[in-house]
Design a protein around this motif. Sequence first.
Motif: not given
Length: 196
Positions: A28-45, A62-68
């Motif tokens: 697992i790449g991090s100790i806590i799930p992605s922030s909503r700011y990171l989710e937005r940045r991933i979707v934009a990229a 599933g945080g990034v999953t939902r953003a996608i």
Amino acid sequence: MPRKISVNYKMDGVLVFVQEFLKHPLQIGSIIPSSRYLERRIVAASGIASANIVVELGAGTGGVTRAILRAMPQQAKLLSMEINPHFHTLLKNIEDDRLIAHLGSADDLKEVVSLYDLDAPNVVISGIPFSTMSRSAGSQILEAVSSLLVPDGRFVAYQVSNRVAALCQPFLGSGKTTTEFLNIPPMRIFQWDKGA
């Protein structure tokens, strides 16, 4: 259609994430799930607004999953692969007909895309930690990503380490990098476009 997520569900997801990180820190790449700011940045990229097929590697809770899902077209499909059974259970609870939640390893990417009879993906998004896997395993996954992507397809990886950039160089060349500081820890977002 996606359903609303309750505060309790989000808190349960964070708790499961932390517990699983403590059990499997290299997976697992991090100790806590992605922030909503990171989710937005991933979707934009990723540029998924016009994608037909999107693949997500290392979907976590599933945080990034939902953003996608919020950003991609209604007729598109999202294949989300997750190796952790607890995270996969959370993914399966997302009510959206466009989502295919698959329990399995990114090592089997080509076989899994074939299993679900999906066309070549327009976008692959990865949160799996390339820094904790062997060079050969990372290269195998990135070769599969590169060969599966449609011409002009896009690969986006969000990582703490920049190791993925060196591993991906032979397959997709040099990419672009940005950093999202409003995340714990700050996360690099790498983006590659496959040549036609």
